[in-house]
Design a protein around this motif. Structure first.
Motif, PDB file in Angstrom:
ATOM      1  N   LEU A 194       0.842  -1.213   0.000  1.00 38.73           N
ATOM      2  CA  LEU A 194       0.000   0.000   0.000  1.00 38.73           C
ATOM      3  C   LEU A 194       0.868   1.251   0.000  1.00 38.73           C
ATOM      4  O   LEU A 194       0.581   2.222  -0.689  1.00 38.73           O
ATOM      5  N   SER A 195       1.952   1.225   0.783  1.00 44.55           N
ATOM      6  CA  SER A 195       2.740   2.453   0.881  1.00 44.55           C
ATOM      7  C   SER A 195       3.666   2.657  -0.323  1.00 44.55           C
ATOM      8  O   SER A 195       4.104   3.772  -0.554  1.00 44.55           O
ATOM      9  N   ARG A 196       3.994   1.573  -1.023  1.00 47.48           N
ATOM     10  CA  ARG A 196       4.908   1.742  -2.171  1.00 47.48           C
ATOM     11  C   ARG A 196       4.180   1.907  -3.505  1.00 47.48           C
ATOM     12  O   ARG A 196       4.756   2.397  -4.474  1.00 47.48           O
ATOM     13  N   HIS A 217       4.053   5.311  -5.697  1.00 52.08           N
ATOM     14  CA  HIS A 217       5.292   5.653  -6.413  1.00 52.08           C
ATOM     15  C   HIS A 217       5.519   4.692  -7.578  1.00 52.08           C
ATOM     16  O   HIS A 217       5.962   5.105  -8.654  1.00 52.08           O
TER      17      HIS A 217
END
Ligand code: SF4
Ligand code: SF4
Lengths: 412, 348
Positions: free
Chosen positions: B304-306, B309
């Protein structure tokens, strides 16, 4: 925006203290120090390190870095009512709404240019996977050097040494990238301050555990999690002393934090960060007081000022959020018994796999010591989803249940 | 129905040191998040945890597991830790939690090597053999043999097999003793003549985390894609070839090989923040894919956090990317078929 906010907060508090002839409650002094930290982060005149929650702030303070965990920004945005708009920026970038809102708001703030550019970033593998992901993103976003502390799960001698060695590496890394030389003498003084504050914290928490508690639900709200940022400083010691003196005075004069205290509560993990009526409702309608928050405890030993790395490492490892849930649950049980609480409230922050993920296990663990848990499904940062009526109903039912438990115990 | 497979040790993460488990005389058995048991994990784990860990717990709750001497959990992410907690509570028995640094820097390698030594001791206490250098070398050799056989499938001359066939082999290898695994792989090579060389189906690169069983890849292929390469935790990340001379075999060498091998989003080099986006782009280009499909389990924070980007980089570099979230069932891939078809249409 946030820089201005902190600046006017600081000057507002200072002028109100002046108006009161230099007198201030410990809570006001606390707010002043938080405002000053915020101002230092944003005024452009200080070297900033954005960090993970378990970073060694006394070590970083001793290195002349204004350091802060990134979730602080989320909490500040929430308390000023700005989180919702900022989170939308993260959403537009494609950051999932299933992620923790502390991290969504920090991400939104960075995208909106509301995060000061740091000199370095220090990620920590504890408490959460999501937090480390955000720090990695910020390092890329700012193009600034990143150091990651792998925080082991256990506190064996070898694991402590592993982290202590990483802390020594961090000193070299920070010094190399900021140009600030490492000063052993300064670190020694910082650790002496940490130890002095630690002694006072022990006294504060001992006083807070009395029946009735001298602390109101608000007095120690976000207390240790925020004061961890000031560890190693004189201000931290002074602030701790102010709380200790005030609580000692209240105990001596029999003045309770909540008049007519009836119900004592344990608050699990962090508070809800936006303005909400829960604490007031608990106090006014049920004479219930949050007497203890999970992180308001001293679980680490004094640190050797001349050779502090092992001691700091052990403190990082022992943070209750680290390691298996059994350790965290034992800690919660200890707090529940020490503070003689009647119930616990667990705000299950949506998106928090670390804390909310173990909701069921915590509930079962506390049940073993006769403490019921109210699990509140809430987003602790984003107030757009908060529906007061629903919370009120759940809290009322929980209080009634505690009340009838207590009266049936008295009757039997 | 579960069948007793004595001498098995369960595992749930692709960072598990399979060579070490083999060296201790056990057969590693991947507990796949696939079960017909009821959905009960919610009693112990919050709804916001990934379906990967919840289904594994469902298997434990339903008794849908073979006999196992114990279960190894890697400290790969918050949900894995919570799974270990819940497993310990509801199932008990032998449980090992192995710490796993997020990078392969030298201190991390040394630390992880110590963890591997600790795991060797734990496996011995579960009735395994002591892990001597010789046994470790043979464990590594066995893992490499499987890795080579699987790599042979990926490069199957002259043209490659369908991705779902290869995936089937991965799954079999993850749950069978080495000899059976190898026989299975050889059987595939011998019995299938699936050639996709002439296929004009657009080549895609599939990456992400939990994509269970060959049906998932099958469904993607049934939509009209040719899976040219995959990088998932139940596929090519499970068996890593570990290059080391016999004299170099040690826990440290094994630790280094695992930490520096193919990585998922939870492992990264701090000197290259966001590096996963470029790595995945390079992999997509390297296999000649016209587009990429990223499939992740819902609620997976490492991805989710990557992902934002990753999306950005793919967009900038002109590599079409379709992101899918699933719940570890083929059904959830099935629900995405319209999106997959539309994506493939665009690639043609
Ligand atoms: S609430 Fe949970 S996920 Fe969010 S920052 Fe805190 S520990 Fe991490
Ligand atoms: S799918 Fe993601 S969150 Fe779930 S166990 Fe795997 S890495 Fe962890």
């Amino acid at each position: 925006m946030l820089g201005q906010y902190f600046e006017s907060l600081e000057s507002g508090i200072l002028s109100s203290i002046e108006k009161d002839g230099g007198k201030a409650s410990p809570r006001k002094l606390y707010a002043l120090e938080i405002a000053r930290l915020g101002r230092r982060l944003y005024d452009g005149g200080h070297k900033v390190a954005w960090c993970g929650v378990a970073a060694p702030f006394d070590l970083l303070n001793a290195m002349g870095l204004t350091s802060c965990f990134v979730e602080f920004v989320g909490a500040m945005l929430a308390s000023t009512g700005m989180a919702g708009n900022i989170i939308e920026q993260a959403d537009h970038w494609g950051y999932s709404s299933d992620a923790c809102s502390y991290h969504r708001s920090v991400t939104g703030a960075a995208l909106a240019g509301l995060m000061p550019v740091p000199e370095i970033l220090v990620g920590t593998t504890c408490p959460c996977t999501g937090g480390l992901g955000v720090i990695e993103n910020l390092a890329r976003h700012f193009g600034k050097p990143l150091f990651v502390l792998n925080i082991p799960q256990n506190d064996t001698v070898e694991d402590v040494r592993y982290l202590a060695d990483q802390l020594r590496d961090l000193v070299g890394f920070a010094s190399g990238h900021t140009g600030i030389p490492f000063d052993q003498e300064r670190l020694t003084r910082a650790i002496e301050n940490t130890n002095a504050a630690r002694e006072l914290f022990v006294e504060i928490f001992d006083l807070a555990s009395r029946v009735p508690s001298p602390a109101s639900s608000k007095d120690l709200n976000n207390f240790m999690i925020s004061l961890a940022l000031l560890l190693g400083t004189r201000e931290c010691v002074d602030l701790a002393r102010a709380f200790k003196d005030e609580f000692a005075r209240r105990v001596e004069t029999g003045s309770a934090g909540v008049k007519g205290e009836e119900i004592r509560l344990l608050w699990i993990q962090n508070r809800i960060q936006f303005k909400n009526p829960i604490e007031k409702m608990l106090e006014d309608e049920f004479r219930a007081c949050i007497v203890i928050d999970e992180l308001n405890d001293i679980y680490w030993d004094p640190i050797d000022p001349d050779d502090p790395f092992e001691g700091i490492a052990r403190r990082c490892i022992l943070i209750p959020f680290n390691g298996p849930s059994s350790r965290r649950i034992e800690h919660l049980k200890k707090l529940a018994l020490t503070y003689r609480v009647h119930g616990a409230i667990n705000p299950c922050n949506w998106g928090c796999r670390q804390g909310t993920g173990m909701r069921g296990l915590i509930e079962a663990g506390l049940r073993e010591v006769g403490v019921p848990v109210l699990n509140l499904e809430v987003d602790c940062v984003d107030d757009r989803k908060f529906t007061e009526g629903q919370f009120r109903t759940r809290i009322e039912a929980f209080m009634e249940m505690i009340g009838s438990n207590r009266s049936s115990r008295r009757d039997s | 129905m579960s069948r007793p497979i004595p001498g098995h040790v369960g595992y749930a993460c692709s960072y598990t040191p399979l060579a070490l488990v083999l060296a201790s005389g056990f057969t590693p058995y991947r507990v796949l998040p696939v079960t017909s048991g009821p959905d009960q994990a919610g009693l112990h784990l919050h709804d916001n945890l990934c379906p990967h860990v919840k289904r594994i717990l469902d298997r434990a709750l339903a008794g849908d597991l073979p006999d196992m001497a114990g279960m190894i959990f890697m400290n790969s992410c918050d949900p894995m830790r919570r799974l270990a907690d819940a497993w310990t509570k509801v199932k008990g028995g032998n449980v090992a939690m192995v710490d796993l640094p997020v990078n392969g820097l030298s201190r991390s390698v040394d630390f992880f090597a110590r963890e591997l030594g600790r795991l060797a001791g734990i496996l011995e206490s579960w009735g395994g053999d002591p892990v001597t250098p010789k046994r470790l070398a043979s464990g590594i050799a066995a893992t490499n043999e499987i890795a080579n056989a699987l790599a042979g499938l990926e490069n199957h001359p002259p043209c490659g097999l369908g991705g779902s066939v290869i995936y089937e082999a991965y799954t079999a290898c993850a749950t069978s003793p080495p000899a059976e695994a190898l026989a299975f792989v050889k059987g595939i090579v011998g019995s299938r003549s699936t050639s996709m060389a002439d296929s004009d189906a657009p080549k895609v690169f599939v990456f992400g985390n939990v994509l269970v069983g060959s049906e998932a890849i099958n469904l993607i292929e049934a939509c009209g894609a040719r899976v040219a390469l995959e990088d998932t935790c139940m596929g090519s990340r499970m068996f890593r070839r570990m290059e080391m001379a016999e004299g170099e075999v040690s826990f440290t060498a094994l630790a280094r090989a695992i930490l520096s091998g193919k990585a998922c989003a939870r492992t990264f080099d701090p000197a290259r923040p966001g590096g996963i986006a470029l790595d995945m782009l390079e992999a997509a280009r390297g296999c000649g894919a016209r587009g990429a499909i990223c499939h992740t389990a819902k609620f997976c924070d490492p991805y989710l956090s990557r992902l934002p980007h990753i999306r950005e980089v793919f967009r900038k570099e002109g590599m079409p990317l379709l992101v899918l979230e699933g719940d570890c069932t083929a059904r959830s891939i099935g629900q995405h078929s319209t999106r997959i078809e539309a994506f493939l249409e665009m690639l043609r």
